[in-house]
Write an enzyme that holds these catalytic residues in place. Structure first.
Site, PDB file in Angstrom:
ATOM      1  CB  SER A 131      73.791  55.203  35.926  1.00 29.78           C
ATOM      2  OG  SER A 131      72.824  54.208  36.102  1.00 29.78           O
ATOM      3  CE1 TYR A 144      77.874  51.805  34.945  1.00 32.53           C
ATOM      4  CE2 TYR A 144      75.574  51.714  36.080  1.00 32.53           C
ATOM      5  CZ  TYR A 144      76.365  52.112  34.942  1.00 32.53           C
ATOM      6  OH  TYR A 144      75.708  52.666  33.931  1.00 32.53           O
TER       7      TYR A 144
HETATM    8  P1  NDP Z   1      78.056  50.895  25.206  1.00 35.39           P
HETATM    9  O1  NDP Z   1      78.672  49.634  26.048  1.00 35.39           O
HETATM   10  O2  NDP Z   1      77.252  50.604  24.284  1.00 35.39           O
HETATM   11  O3  NDP Z   1      78.986  51.821  24.818  1.00 35.39           O
HETATM   12  C1  NDP Z   1      80.192  52.461  26.014  1.00 35.39           C
HETATM   13  C2  NDP Z   1      80.915  53.258  25.077  1.00 35.39           C
HETATM   14  O4  NDP Z   1      82.095  53.664  25.878  1.00 35.39           O
HETATM   15  C3  NDP Z   1      81.526  52.557  23.750  1.00 35.39           C
HETATM   16  O5  NDP Z   1      81.597  53.611  22.915  1.00 35.39           O
HETATM   17  C4  NDP Z   1      83.043  52.320  24.357  1.00 35.39           C
HETATM   18  O6  NDP Z   1      83.871  52.489  23.449  1.00 35.39           O
HETATM   19  C5  NDP Z   1      83.399  53.647  25.430  1.00 35.39           C
HETATM   20  N1  NDP Z   1      84.361  53.267  26.336  1.00 35.39           N
HETATM   21  C6  NDP Z   1      84.394  52.346  27.178  1.00 35.39           C
HETATM   22  N2  NDP Z   1      85.502  52.272  27.857  1.00 35.39           N
HETATM   23  C7  NDP Z   1      86.111  53.143  27.382  1.00 35.39           C
HETATM   24  C8  NDP Z   1      87.397  53.896  27.707  1.00 35.39           C
HETATM   25  N3  NDP Z   1      88.144  53.385  28.728  1.00 35.39           N
HETATM   26  N4  NDP Z   1      87.945  54.878  27.127  1.00 35.39           N
HETATM   27  C9  NDP Z   1      86.925  55.193  26.102  1.00 35.39           C
HETATM   28  N5  NDP Z   1      85.967  54.846  25.545  1.00 35.39           N
HETATM   29  C10 NDP Z   1      85.486  53.815  26.515  1.00 35.39           C
HETATM   30  O7  NDP Z   1      77.267  51.742  26.487  1.00 35.39           O
HETATM   31  P2  NDP Z   1      75.853  52.607  26.369  1.00 35.39           P
HETATM   32  O8  NDP Z   1      75.895  53.388  25.366  1.00 35.39           O
HETATM   33  O9  NDP Z   1      74.811  51.878  26.997  1.00 35.39           O
HETATM   34  O10 NDP Z   1      76.212  53.624  27.839  1.00 35.39           O
HETATM   35  C11 NDP Z   1      77.018  54.863  27.534  1.00 35.39           C
HETATM   36  C12 NDP Z   1      76.897  55.687  28.951  1.00 35.39           C
HETATM   37  O11 NDP Z   1      75.463  55.611  29.573  1.00 35.39           O
HETATM   38  C13 NDP Z   1      77.762  55.002  29.864  1.00 35.39           C
HETATM   39  O12 NDP Z   1      78.559  55.889  30.854  1.00 35.39           O
HETATM   40  C14 NDP Z   1      76.832  53.852  30.667  1.00 35.39           C
HETATM   41  O13 NDP Z   1      77.286  53.729  32.003  1.00 35.39           O
HETATM   42  C15 NDP Z   1      75.746  54.978  30.821  1.00 35.39           C
HETATM   43  N6  NDP Z   1      74.249  54.605  31.118  1.00 35.39           N
HETATM   44  C16 NDP Z   1      73.673  53.517  30.330  1.00 35.39           C
HETATM   45  C17 NDP Z   1      72.647  52.872  30.604  1.00 35.39           C
HETATM   46  C18 NDP Z   1      71.965  51.882  29.781  1.00 35.39           C
HETATM   47  O14 NDP Z   1      71.039  51.199  29.960  1.00 35.39           O
HETATM   48  N7  NDP Z   1      72.404  51.479  28.550  1.00 35.39           N
HETATM   49  C19 NDP Z   1      71.869  53.153  31.663  1.00 35.39           C
HETATM   50  C20 NDP Z   1      72.532  54.239  32.461  1.00 35.39           C
HETATM   51  C21 NDP Z   1      73.764  54.825  32.134  1.00 35.39           C
HETATM   52  P3  NDP Z   1      85.328  51.293  22.989  1.00 35.39           P
HETATM   53  O15 NDP Z   1      84.848  50.068  23.812  1.00 35.39           O
HETATM   54  O16 NDP Z   1      85.658  51.261  21.759  1.00 35.39           O
HETATM   55  O17 NDP Z   1      86.286  52.070  23.899  1.00 35.39           O
END
Ligand code: NDP
Length: 241
Positions: A131, A144
């Site tokens: 990020s 975070y």
């Molecule tokens: P979402 O919340 O839409 O998706 C998060 C994903 O991570 C889901 O598929 C969730 O699936 C999975 N996940 C969460 N915890 C776990 C776990 N313990 N084990 C396995 N899977 C897990 O987030 P985004 O798509 O927005 O974010 C994706 C990445 O990008 C993250 O790392 C985020 O920090 C990063 N990011 C996002 C930004 C944004 O503005 N959206 C900006 C900068 C970085 P499930 O809950 O089913 O396990």
């Protein structure tokens, strides 16, 4: 690299949001993709399969990777965000701290360690979705920010471990990306999507597909000399004085 033997990618958190866009793009590039996340999923596009995985569960991570016949690319994308009160100091605040560190940093370490032993020399790749908050701070998300800075540090350390085998390890550092996580954060901090966009030099929030494009590039043969880097995809936010 289209054609030839099918390459295998694991994308954690690959069933929705940025992870799903990455998985779709990798399928278009000819990869078979295992999307690994906690919630069961049944309706993924062709070329993708789902594996139930909590990245914070070390034994489950080890079992998943041990069960793969081969592996060419790991994308550590699973993530958890959340604001913390600066003076809360209670059990809920501590639980959020540990959950965010475990998911964003320790989970990526477990997966990377398991993957590195299996990735092929010269063509193996790890891409970490960090990020812009891995490059600079904000007041209300200490866990975070710490976890994402840690993930950038892990990227650099593992890049050095992997370099003698020609395997690359890089981080992508997105600013706001249009997903459910961003929508939850807008609500938490009391801004609209339009206000978020207005704070970005390019005047717009990035799409998940734009992050996926960089993953596809880093996974390809032309990126073999790029390693240990943290590449911002943030509309210029981190370049702004
Ligand atoms: P979402 O919340 O839409 O998706 C998060 C994903 O991570 C889901 O598929 C969730 O699936 C999975 N996940 C969460 N915890 C776990 C776990 N313990 N084990 C396995 N899977 C897990 O987030 P985004 O798509 O927005 O974010 C994706 C990445 O990008 C993250 O790392 C985020 O920090 C990063 N990011 C996002 C930004 C944004 O503005 N959206 C900006 C900068 C970085 P499930 O809950 O089913 O396990």
């Amino acid at each position: 690299m289209k054609g030839g033997a099918t390459r295998l990618a694991v994308v954690t958190g690959g069933a929705r949001g940025i992870g799903l866009a990455i998985a779709r793009r990798l399928v278009a590039e000819g990869f078979a993709v295992v999307a690994a996340s906690r919630t069961p999923v049944s309706d993924l596009p062709a070329g993708m399969t789902h594996a139930r995985l909590d990245v914070t569960d070390r034994a489950a991570v080890a079992a998943l990777f041990a069960g793969l016949g081969k592996l060419d690319l790991l994308v550590n994308n699973a993530g958890l965000a959340g604001g913390q009160g600066s003076d809360a100091g209670d059990d809920a605040d501590d639980a959020l701290w540990h959950a965010i560190l475990a998911t964003n940093l320790t989970g990526a370490w477990y997966c990377s360690r398991a993957a590195l032993a299996r990735l092929p020399a010269r063509t193996g790749r790890i891409v970490n979705i960090a990020s812009v908050l891995g490059l600079r701070g904000v007041a209300d998300q200490p866990a975070y920010v710490a976890a994402k800075h840690g993930l950038v540090g892990l990227t650099r350390a593992m890049a050095m471990q992997a370099a003698p085998r020609g395997i690359t390890v890089n981080a992508i550092c997105p600013g706001w990306v249009d997903t459910a996580m961003a929508a939850r954060r807008y609500a938490e901090i009391g801004i609209t999507a339009a206000q978020a966009a207005a704070g970005i030099p390019t005047g717009r929030v990035a799409s998940p597909a734009e992050v996926a494009d960089i993953v596809a590039f880093l996974a390809g043969p032309g990126a073999g000399s790029i390693t240990g880097q943290a590449i911002a995809v943030d509309g210029g936010s981190s370049a702004h004085a």
